[in-house]
Enzyme design. Structure first.
Site, PDB file in Angstrom:
ATOM      1  CD  GLU A 165      30.275  19.555  10.627  1.00 54.39           C
ATOM      2  OE1 GLU A 165      29.570  19.415   9.627  1.00 54.39           O
ATOM      3  OE2 GLU A 165      30.261  20.608  11.294  1.00 54.39           O
ATOM      4  CE1 TYR A 167      37.237  17.345  13.851  1.00 50.95           C
ATOM      5  CE2 TYR A 167      35.584  18.665  12.707  1.00 50.95           C
ATOM      6  CZ  TYR A 167      36.558  17.676  12.689  1.00 50.95           C
ATOM      7  OH  TYR A 167      36.859  17.029  11.520  1.00 50.95           O
ATOM      8  NE  ARG A 215      29.863  24.001   9.071  1.00 51.53           N
ATOM      9  CZ  ARG A 215      30.693  23.316   8.287  1.00 51.53           C
ATOM     10  NH1 ARG A 215      31.932  23.750   8.099  1.00 51.53           N
ATOM     11  NH2 ARG A 215      30.288  22.217   7.690  1.00 51.53           N
ATOM     12  CG  HIS A 253      33.343  14.174  11.624  1.00 52.01           C
ATOM     13  ND1 HIS A 253      32.844  14.451  10.369  1.00 52.01           N
ATOM     14  CD2 HIS A 253      34.250  15.149  11.893  1.00 52.01           C
ATOM     15  CE1 HIS A 253      33.429  15.546   9.903  1.00 52.01           C
ATOM     16  NE2 HIS A 253      34.274  15.999  10.803  1.00 52.01           N
ATOM     17  CD  GLN A 340      34.482   6.566  -6.014  1.00 52.17           C
ATOM     18  OE1 GLN A 340      35.387   6.215  -6.765  1.00 52.17           O
ATOM     19  NE2 GLN A 340      33.207   6.361  -6.312  1.00 52.17           N
TER      20      GLN A 340
END
Length: 671
Positions: A165, A167, A215, A253, A340
């Site tokens: 992701e 990081y 991961r 991201h 949301q």
């Protein structure tokens, strides 16, 4: 058993997982709240009781500089262990297993103390990181191992090392963010050294009887990302270094490709996990947009992966696995991928919860205890607010009768589910319908509630969850049949032409532009969707990217708003950019600072920043919000009974299902 592969145990040698379901990592916000770990323990305990095989916590930093935010949680010192024990004890008492995720933010850290392999600012954070010295790199490796050892002391069954992701670890792996010239940069071997040394250090600290999940970013979806050969090589090195399981990471991201939003096809990325499965001998976990036991079962049965990771589905329903095991998948409250109340809350520094399950992360505060004074309650409207209230009130023991003027339940969700990419809204309607049956809520379709019925049937209270109508504009020519509302279009009451102006650029306006610009939903055609967003299943280039194949727009569309601010500014923080991207793909003309003058045979007359224009359109679609029908309220109040307003009739601004469903739950508790 309906899901034999999904529910089959997984033997790791030194321990066994009771099924193939991983509850993926989610940051809830409870980690930083005062007394939050007690609430977190209750949250995880319910999921363990719900049957999940293994839980992974939200990311915990191994040191100060690795925090995502200044106040984010870290595990670096012995005195921090105690609060974690409350979580592990709760999960173990419920018969579950839990791993702590160790996450170093790197350049994604939202604070001025962030560090990274190189001094390269992230496009999604305001701070430029400090480049790590070789000594700091080695110190950080020790911090990972120390944090893992403390996690074991706290009672965790293992840890997950966040290596994807975008990081810190991912930043070391890719030349995109690693421009070092020392032993930690340059060649792939040097760039891969950081994650491998971390795993070696952790395994040396925790011993052989401790789960280590890594991961791994299998598909970066950014320029200068990893090649497929590099992904495979790193996976093999990690296996040799002592990793127990490899979890799939998809996209950084900062990637401009959606990976978990509702418009992403179900299991859209399981193919990349399947591809790696041919290369390693340890279990692999598939992830991203897996939200039903049927999809999960197929992934395991077809040998695409050994486990499946589902994160948000366990916000939506803690009993997901138990219901699957009892062949009751129709009773699962399905995650609709809306973001949301979960990710949007996380990025707004608020506690996460769930649009379809407002009790998520509020397990110690929002409970539907049996009432000592059962009441007979009339509910007007079977939209999300009315259905949610009726279910929760009936759960408490109230007798609930729901009156719906239309021939079907669902309210505004029946319109939303027609938007390409929002097909998941069908699942919420299905779930609420099943729960109303289960809780013996009486439903009267094609029936309007009026004061005489309330009086004749001896109701004790009335709940109004209906009465919203599209807002109309009182302008010259706007009574023309060619000027229509979004509801008329979505219900098929009217058909619009090739050239259309949409007035109102909130969520409804964006949805209508998508609906009118795309005849067939790519969400239901995974391969088409992958091409639309430029994702290469052949993995012929770095990051798995190819030239995007955008669909030709069906119509010439104009999206108009009065405000001069950025179009779509009020959309969801984690999904707004996706909606804007889709409209650009469809060549939608987006105009801000618009004043509306009139509509006539020439088209729509407007002023754009004071300059007159005529849009030669066939139709105008009104998407400018809605209004409450207050006459319904006045009629019900004439009965003299307590009247409660929830949903759009209470606040008729932009449609807000999150607020509507939560209002229904909170009202049910209060009665």
């Amino acid at each position: 058993m309906s899901f034999p592969h999904l529910l089959e145990p997984l033997d790791l040698g030194f321990t066994q997982l009771k099924n193939r379901v991983l509850m993926g990592s989610m940051h809830t916000g409870l980690e930083e709240e005062k007394g939050g770990f007690e609430k977190l323990a209750a949250f995880y305990k319910e999921r363990a009781l719900g049957g999940v095989g293994l839980i992974v916590t939200g990311g915990i930093s191994p040191n100060l500089r690795g925090r995502l935010t200044p106040n984010a949680c870290q595990l670096s010192f012995p005195w921090q262990v105690a609060k974690h024990k409350s979580v592990t004890n709760a999960v173990h008492q419920a018969g579950g297993k839990i791993c702590m995720q160790i996450l170093h933010a790197g350049r994604y850290g939202y604070h001025p103390f962030s560090q990274a392999p190189s001094k390269i600012k992230s496009p999604i954070t305001p701070f430029t990181p400090s480049p790590m010295s070789s000594r700091q790199v080695r110190s950080t490796i020790k911090d990972y191992a120390n944090s893992a050892a403390l996690a074991k002391k706290a009672g965790y069954d293992g840890i997950e090392v966040m290596g994807s992701e975008g990081y810190l670890i991912n930043q070391f792996i890719c030349s995109r963010t690693n421009q070092r010239t020392d032993e930690w940069g340059g060649s792939f071997e040097n760039r891969a050294k950081f994650p491998v040394e971390i795993i070696k250090a952790i395994r040396n600290k925790v011993g052989s009887d401790f789960i280590i999940i890594f991961r791994l970013s299998m598909l970066d979806l950014v320029d200068k990302g990893s090649t497929w050969d590099e992904v495979v090589a790193l996976a093999k090195q990690l296996e040799q270094a002592g990793v127990s399981i490899i979890n799939t990471g998809i996209g950084w991201h900062e990637a401009r490709i959606p990976t978990i939003a509702t418009s992403v096809p179900r299991a859209a990325f399981s193919w990349v996990t399947e591809r790696l499965k041919q290369e390693v001998n340890i279990p692999l976990i598939a992830t991203n947009r897996i939200n039903t036991p049927e999809i999960a079962e197929n992934i395991i049965a077809s040998k695409q992966a050994d486990m499946v990771s589902m994160a948000r589905p366990f916000l939506a329903d803690a009993e997901f696995v138990n219901k699957a095991a009892m062949d009751q998948s129709h009773l699962i409250n399905t995650c609709i991928g809306c973001n949301q109340a979960c990710l949007d809350h996380t990025f707004a520094m608020k506690r996460s919860t769930c649009l379809v399950n407002p009790r998520a992360c509020y397990e110690t505060e929002l409970n539907f205890t049996p009432t000592t004074k059962p009441k007979r309650i009339a509910v007007m409207g079977a939209g999300p607010a009315g259905m949610a209230f009726s279910i929760y009130a009936a759960t408490r023991g109230h007798k609930v009768v729901v009156f719906e003027a239309k021939s079907e339940v669902g309210g505004q969700f029946n319109l939303a589910r027609k938007i390409p990419g929002k097909e998941e809204f069908n699942e919420t309607i299905r779930y609420f319908t099943e729960q109303m049956k289960l809780n013996q809520v009486e439903l009267r379709l094609n029936t309007r509630l009026d004061a005489s019925v309330v009086n004749d049937e001896a109701f004790d209270e009335v709940v109004i969850a209906a009465g919203v109508v599209p807002r109309k504009l009182d302008l010259p020519g706007f009574n023309d049949p060619k000027v229509v509302t979004y509801q008329q279009v979505l219900t098929g009451e009217v058909e619009v032409g090739h050239r259309v102006a949409l007035i109102g650029a909130g969520g409804i306006g964006f949805d209508m532009a998508h609906y009118l610009g795309e005849s067939e939903s790519s969400t239901l055609q995974p391969d088409k969707w992958l091409k639309q967003w430029g994702i290469d299943k052949n993995y012929s280039d770095r990051g798995g990217l190819i030239q995007a194949d955008h669909q030709q727009a069906e119509r010439q569309l104009y999206l108009l708003q009065r405000k001069t601010s950025k179009m779509g500014k009020g959309l969801g923080k984690t999904t707004g950019w996706i909606h804007r991207s889709v409209l650009k793909q469809h060549n939608v003309n987006m105009l801000t600072g618009v004043s509306y003058e009139k509509f006539d045979h020439q088209g729509l007359h407007i002023l754009v920043n004071g300059e007159p224009q005529i849009l030669a359109v066939d139709n105008v679609v009104l998407c400018a919000g809605q209004e409450s029908n207050r006459s319904l309220v006045d009629e019900m109040k004439s009965t003299g009974l307590p009247v409660h307003l929830i949903g759009g009739v209470d606040v008729a601004a932009e449609l807000d299902a999150k607020r509507a469903i939560r209002q229904g739950a909170e009202l049910a508790i209060s009665l």
